[in-house]
Scaffold this motif. Structure first.
Motif, short mmCIF file in Angstrom:
data_model
loop_
_atom_site.label_atom_id
_atom_site.label_comp_id
_atom_site.label_asym_id
_atom_site.label_seq_id
_atom_site.Cartn_x
_atom_site.Cartn_y
_atom_site.Cartn_z
N ARG A 121 0.85 -1.19 0.00
CA ARG A 121 0.00 0.00 0.00
C ARG A 121 0.90 1.25 0.00
O ARG A 121 1.31 1.72 1.06
CB ARG A 121 -0.91 0.02 1.23
CG ARG A 121 -2.02 -1.01 1.19
CD ARG A 121 -2.84 -0.96 2.47
NE ARG A 121 -4.01 -1.82 2.38
CZ ARG A 121 -4.82 -2.09 3.41
NH1 ARG A 121 -4.57 -1.55 4.60
NH2 ARG A 121 -5.86 -2.88 3.26
N PRO A 122 1.21 1.76 -1.17
CA PRO A 122 2.03 2.97 -1.21
C PRO A 122 1.29 4.17 -0.65
O PRO A 122 0.05 4.25 -0.71
CB PRO A 122 2.31 3.16 -2.71
CG PRO A 122 1.98 1.84 -3.34
CD PRO A 122 0.89 1.27 -2.51
N GLY A 123 2.06 5.11 -0.14
CA GLY A 123 1.49 6.36 0.33
C GLY A 123 1.57 7.42 -0.75
O GLY A 123 1.23 7.18 -1.91
N ILE A 124 2.06 8.58 -0.39
CA ILE A 124 2.17 9.70 -1.33
C ILE A 124 3.49 9.56 -2.08
O ILE A 124 4.56 9.88 -1.56
CB ILE A 124 2.09 11.04 -0.58
CG1 ILE A 124 0.74 11.13 0.16
CG2 ILE A 124 2.24 12.20 -1.54
CD1 ILE A 124 0.64 12.29 1.11
N ILE A 125 3.41 9.04 -3.28
CA ILE A 125 4.60 8.72 -4.07
C ILE A 125 4.67 9.68 -5.25
O ILE A 125 3.67 9.98 -5.91
CB ILE A 125 4.53 7.26 -4.60
CG1 ILE A 125 4.22 6.28 -3.45
CG2 ILE A 125 5.83 6.89 -5.30
CD1 ILE A 125 5.26 6.23 -2.35
N ALA A 126 5.87 10.14 -5.54
CA ALA A 126 6.08 11.10 -6.63
C ALA A 126 6.03 10.38 -7.98
O ALA A 126 7.02 9.80 -8.43
CB ALA A 126 7.42 11.81 -6.46
N THR A 127 4.87 10.39 -8.61
CA THR A 127 4.67 9.77 -9.92
C THR A 127 3.84 10.71 -10.78
O THR A 127 3.36 11.74 -10.32
CB THR A 127 3.92 8.42 -9.80
OG1 THR A 127 2.59 8.68 -9.31
CG2 THR A 127 4.63 7.47 -8.84
N ASN A 128 3.63 10.33 -12.02
CA ASN A 128 2.79 11.13 -12.90
C ASN A 128 1.36 11.24 -12.36
O ASN A 128 0.68 12.24 -12.59
CB ASN A 128 2.76 10.53 -14.31
CG ASN A 128 4.08 10.68 -15.03
OD1 ASN A 128 4.86 11.57 -14.73
ND2 ASN A 128 4.34 9.79 -15.99
N MET A 129 0.92 10.21 -11.64
CA MET A 129 -0.44 10.22 -11.12
C MET A 129 -0.64 11.30 -10.05
O MET A 129 -1.71 11.89 -9.94
CB MET A 129 -0.78 8.84 -10.53
CG MET A 129 -2.23 8.69 -10.14
SD MET A 129 -2.63 7.07 -9.42
CE MET A 129 -2.44 6.01 -10.85
#
Length: 251
Positions: free
Chosen positions: A184-192
Protein backbone atom coordinates in the motif's frame (compact mmCIF):
# COMPACT_ATOMS: atom_id res chain seq x y z
CA UNK A 1 17.17 -16.76 -15.16
CA UNK A 2 13.85 -16.23 -13.38
CA UNK A 3 10.93 -14.58 -15.15
CA UNK A 4 8.73 -11.83 -13.72
CA UNK A 5 5.68 -10.16 -15.22
CA UNK A 6 5.39 -6.51 -14.21
CA UNK A 7 2.45 -4.45 -15.38
CA UNK A 8 2.50 -0.68 -15.65
CA UNK A 9 6.20 -0.94 -16.41
CA UNK A 10 6.48 2.27 -18.43
CA UNK A 11 6.28 4.67 -15.52
CA UNK A 12 6.12 5.18 -11.78
CA UNK A 13 6.20 2.21 -9.45
CA UNK A 14 5.98 -0.37 -12.24
CA UNK A 15 8.96 1.15 -14.01
CA UNK A 16 11.03 1.28 -10.82
CA UNK A 17 10.16 -2.34 -10.05
CA UNK A 18 11.03 -3.48 -13.57
CA UNK A 19 14.41 -1.76 -13.41
CA UNK A 20 15.20 -3.29 -10.02
CA UNK A 21 14.28 -6.82 -11.13
CA UNK A 22 16.35 -6.38 -14.29
CA UNK A 23 19.33 -5.15 -12.29
CA UNK A 24 18.99 -8.26 -10.10
CA UNK A 25 19.27 -10.49 -13.17
CA UNK A 26 15.64 -11.39 -13.76
CA UNK A 27 13.99 -11.74 -17.14
CA UNK A 28 11.21 -9.16 -17.07
CA UNK A 29 8.11 -9.10 -19.24
CA UNK A 30 6.91 -5.54 -18.85
CA UNK A 31 3.37 -4.75 -19.88
CA UNK A 32 1.93 -1.32 -20.58
CA UNK A 33 -0.78 0.15 -22.77
CA UNK A 34 1.72 2.33 -24.65
CA UNK A 35 5.35 2.09 -25.68
CA UNK A 36 6.83 5.19 -24.08
CA UNK A 37 10.39 6.49 -24.14
CA UNK A 38 11.13 4.71 -20.87
CA UNK A 39 10.31 1.39 -22.53
CA UNK A 40 12.64 2.14 -25.44
CA UNK A 41 15.41 2.97 -22.96
CA UNK A 42 14.95 -0.29 -21.04
CA UNK A 43 15.00 -2.30 -24.27
CA UNK A 44 18.33 -0.71 -25.13
CA UNK A 45 19.77 -1.13 -21.65
CA UNK A 46 18.61 -4.65 -20.75
CA UNK A 47 18.72 -7.66 -23.06
CA UNK A 48 16.47 -9.54 -20.64
CA UNK A 49 13.59 -7.04 -20.91
CA UNK A 50 10.60 -7.91 -23.09
CA UNK A 51 7.93 -5.29 -23.63
CA UNK A 52 4.32 -6.26 -24.30
CA UNK A 53 1.89 -3.57 -25.36
CA UNK A 54 -1.36 -4.69 -23.80
CA UNK A 55 -4.33 -3.52 -21.79
CA UNK A 56 -4.94 -5.71 -18.73
CA UNK A 57 -8.64 -4.89 -18.76
CA UNK A 58 -8.88 -6.91 -21.99
CA UNK A 59 -8.77 -10.72 -22.02
CA UNK A 60 -6.71 -10.90 -25.21
CA UNK A 61 -4.26 -8.42 -23.73
CA UNK A 62 -3.80 -10.53 -20.61
CA UNK A 63 -3.24 -13.69 -22.63
CA UNK A 64 -0.73 -11.84 -24.81
CA UNK A 65 1.27 -10.94 -21.69
CA UNK A 66 1.39 -14.52 -20.42
CA UNK A 67 2.25 -15.90 -23.85
CA UNK A 68 5.28 -13.58 -24.03
CA UNK A 69 6.33 -14.65 -20.55
CA UNK A 70 6.07 -18.37 -21.41
CA UNK A 71 8.08 -18.03 -24.64
CA UNK A 72 11.09 -20.33 -24.63
CA UNK A 73 9.39 -22.55 -22.03
CA UNK A 74 9.99 -20.02 -19.30
CA UNK A 75 8.09 -20.26 -16.03
CA UNK A 76 6.78 -17.15 -14.33
CA UNK A 77 8.05 -16.93 -10.77
CA UNK A 78 6.77 -13.44 -9.93
CA UNK A 79 3.82 -11.29 -10.91
CA UNK A 80 3.76 -7.63 -9.93
CA UNK A 81 0.40 -5.98 -10.55
CA UNK A 82 1.49 -2.35 -10.70
CA UNK A 83 -0.75 -1.12 -13.52
CA UNK A 84 -3.34 1.34 -12.33
CA UNK A 85 -5.17 4.49 -13.31
CA UNK A 86 -6.75 7.39 -11.48
CA UNK A 87 -9.98 9.02 -12.61
CA UNK A 88 -9.45 11.23 -15.65
CA UNK A 89 -11.12 14.01 -13.70
CA UNK A 90 -11.47 14.26 -9.93
CA UNK A 91 -15.15 14.60 -9.16
CA UNK A 92 -17.38 14.56 -6.09
CA UNK A 93 -18.99 11.15 -5.58
CA UNK A 94 -22.39 12.84 -5.92
CA UNK A 95 -21.43 13.63 -9.51
CA UNK A 96 -19.29 10.61 -10.43
CA UNK A 97 -20.17 9.12 -13.82
CA UNK A 98 -20.53 5.44 -14.66
CA UNK A 99 -17.98 5.95 -17.42
CA UNK A 100 -15.34 7.10 -14.92
CA UNK A 101 -16.24 4.27 -12.52
CA UNK A 102 -15.93 1.63 -15.25
CA UNK A 103 -12.66 3.06 -16.57
CA UNK A 104 -10.96 2.87 -13.17
CA UNK A 105 -12.48 -0.42 -12.02
CA UNK A 106 -11.84 -2.25 -15.31
CA UNK A 107 -8.10 -1.67 -15.07
CA UNK A 108 -7.38 -1.45 -11.35
CA UNK A 109 -9.64 -4.23 -10.11
CA UNK A 110 -10.97 -6.38 -12.95
CA UNK A 111 -7.66 -6.38 -14.81
CA UNK A 112 -5.70 -7.17 -11.65
CA UNK A 113 -8.06 -10.00 -10.70
CA UNK A 114 -8.11 -11.78 -14.03
CA UNK A 115 -4.40 -11.40 -14.78
CA UNK A 116 -3.70 -12.82 -11.33
CA UNK A 117 -6.07 -15.70 -12.06
CA UNK A 118 -4.35 -16.40 -15.38
CA UNK A 119 -0.82 -16.30 -13.98
CA UNK A 120 -1.83 -18.24 -10.86
CA UNK A 121 -3.03 -21.13 -13.01
CA UNK A 122 0.26 -21.00 -14.94
CA UNK A 123 2.19 -21.15 -11.65
CA UNK A 124 0.10 -24.08 -10.42
CA UNK A 125 0.66 -26.01 -13.64
CA UNK A 126 4.41 -25.52 -13.30
CA UNK A 127 4.64 -25.96 -9.54
CA UNK A 128 7.08 -28.31 -7.91
CA UNK A 129 6.52 -29.73 -4.46
CA UNK A 130 4.66 -27.78 -1.78
CA UNK A 131 7.96 -27.58 0.11
CA UNK A 132 9.49 -25.21 -2.42
CA UNK A 133 8.53 -21.68 -3.39
CA UNK A 134 6.41 -21.89 -6.52
CA UNK A 135 5.81 -18.22 -7.12
CA UNK A 136 5.10 -14.83 -5.60
CA UNK A 137 2.41 -12.34 -6.52
CA UNK A 138 2.54 -8.72 -5.34
CA UNK A 139 -0.36 -6.34 -5.84
CA UNK A 140 0.17 -2.59 -5.71
CA UNK A 141 -2.76 -1.13 -3.85
CA UNK A 142 -2.79 2.26 -2.11
CA UNK A 143 -3.48 4.04 1.13
CA UNK A 144 -6.74 4.80 -0.66
CA UNK A 145 -7.80 1.22 0.04
CA UNK A 146 -8.74 2.41 3.54
CA UNK A 147 -8.68 6.23 3.29
CA UNK A 148 -11.69 8.19 2.07
CA UNK A 149 -11.17 10.64 -0.79
CA UNK A 150 -14.64 11.75 -1.85
CA UNK A 151 -13.25 13.47 -4.95
CA UNK A 152 -12.04 10.16 -6.37
CA UNK A 153 -14.30 7.54 -4.90
CA UNK A 154 -13.92 5.15 -7.82
CA UNK A 155 -10.17 4.95 -7.16
CA UNK A 156 -10.70 4.22 -3.44
CA UNK A 157 -13.22 1.48 -4.25
CA UNK A 158 -10.90 -0.05 -6.84
CA UNK A 159 -7.99 -0.24 -4.40
CA UNK A 160 -10.14 -1.66 -1.62
CA UNK A 161 -11.02 -4.34 -4.15
CA UNK A 162 -7.34 -5.04 -4.76
CA UNK A 163 -6.91 -5.65 -1.02
CA UNK A 164 -9.60 -8.33 -1.10
CA UNK A 165 -8.13 -9.83 -4.28
CA UNK A 166 -4.88 -10.20 -2.36
CA UNK A 167 -6.53 -12.04 0.53
CA UNK A 168 -8.59 -14.30 -1.71
CA UNK A 169 -5.66 -15.46 -3.82
CA UNK A 170 -3.37 -15.75 -0.79
CA UNK A 171 -5.90 -18.15 0.72
CA UNK A 172 -6.49 -20.12 -2.47
CA UNK A 173 -2.85 -20.46 -3.54
CA UNK A 174 -1.31 -21.26 -0.17
CA UNK A 175 -1.58 -25.01 -0.75
CA UNK A 176 0.76 -24.61 -3.74
CA UNK A 177 3.23 -22.48 -1.76
CA UNK A 178 2.53 -19.43 -3.92
CA UNK A 179 2.53 -16.28 -1.83
CA UNK A 180 0.29 -13.29 -2.51
CA UNK A 181 0.88 -9.98 -0.77
CA UNK A 182 -0.03 -6.34 -1.19
CA UNK A 183 1.93 -3.11 -1.00
CA UNK A 184 0.00 0.00 0.00
CA UNK A 185 2.03 2.97 -1.21
CA UNK A 186 1.49 6.36 0.33
CA UNK A 187 2.17 9.70 -1.33
CA UNK A 188 4.60 8.72 -4.07
CA UNK A 189 6.08 11.10 -6.63
CA UNK A 190 4.67 9.77 -9.92
CA UNK A 191 2.79 11.13 -12.90
CA UNK A 192 -0.44 10.22 -11.12
CA UNK A 193 0.28 12.54 -8.17
CA UNK A 194 1.86 15.36 -10.21
CA UNK A 195 -1.43 17.30 -10.59
CA UNK A 196 -1.75 17.54 -6.77
CA UNK A 197 1.88 18.31 -5.99
CA UNK A 198 1.13 21.62 -4.30
CA UNK A 199 -1.59 20.08 -2.13
CA UNK A 200 0.65 17.29 -0.85
CA UNK A 201 3.67 19.57 -0.47
CA UNK A 202 1.64 21.68 1.93
CA UNK A 203 0.24 18.70 3.82
CA UNK A 204 3.65 17.08 4.25
CA UNK A 205 5.08 20.38 5.46
CA UNK A 206 2.22 20.60 7.97
CA UNK A 207 3.09 17.22 9.50
CA UNK A 208 0.92 14.73 7.62
CA UNK A 209 3.72 12.14 7.53
CA UNK A 210 6.11 11.03 10.30
CA UNK A 211 8.76 10.60 7.61
CA UNK A 212 8.31 14.07 6.22
CA UNK A 213 9.03 13.62 2.53
CA UNK A 214 7.47 12.38 -0.65
CA UNK A 215 7.88 8.68 -1.28
CA UNK A 216 9.82 7.58 -4.35
CA UNK A 217 8.87 4.77 -6.74
CA UNK A 218 12.15 3.10 -5.75
CA UNK A 219 10.98 2.95 -2.12
CA UNK A 220 8.06 0.81 -3.20
CA UNK A 221 10.09 -1.26 -5.67
CA UNK A 222 12.46 -2.39 -2.91
CA UNK A 223 9.55 -3.67 -0.85
CA UNK A 224 8.09 -5.43 -3.88
CA UNK A 225 11.35 -7.18 -4.61
CA UNK A 226 11.77 -8.34 -1.01
CA UNK A 227 8.40 -10.11 -1.28
CA UNK A 228 9.54 -12.05 -4.35
CA UNK A 229 13.17 -12.95 -3.63
CA UNK A 230 12.55 -15.46 -0.86
CA UNK A 231 13.08 -13.06 2.04
CA UNK A 232 9.51 -13.59 3.28
CA UNK A 233 8.71 -17.28 2.59
CA UNK A 234 6.19 -17.55 5.44
CA UNK A 235 4.27 -14.34 4.69
CA UNK A 236 1.11 -14.30 2.62
CA UNK A 237 -2.09 -12.29 2.49
CA UNK A 238 -0.27 -9.37 4.09
CA UNK A 239 -0.72 -5.65 3.42
CA UNK A 240 2.51 -3.70 3.82
CA UNK A 241 2.33 0.07 4.13
CA UNK A 242 5.11 1.92 2.31
CA UNK A 243 3.81 5.33 3.21
CA UNK A 244 6.20 7.24 5.43
CA UNK A 245 4.07 6.34 8.44
CA UNK A 246 0.81 7.80 7.11
CA UNK A 247 -1.14 4.87 8.60
CA UNK A 248 -0.05 5.67 12.17
CA UNK A 249 -2.84 7.27 14.20
CA UNK A 250 -1.39 10.18 16.13
CA UNK A 251 -2.65 12.61 18.73
Amino acid sequence: MQTAIITGSASGIGNAAARLFLAKGWRVVGADRRERETIVQMKQQFANFIHVQADISDEDGRRHILKAAEAGKNVVKALVNAAGVAPKNRCDILEMTEESYDFVMNINTKGTFFLTQLVANHMIQNAGSADEANGAIVNISSLSAYTSSTSRGEYCISKAGVSMITKLFADRLAEFNITVNEIRPGIIATNMTKPVTNKYDAQIKSGLLPLARWGRPEDVAKAVYALTDGSFPYTTGQSIDVDGGFHIRRL
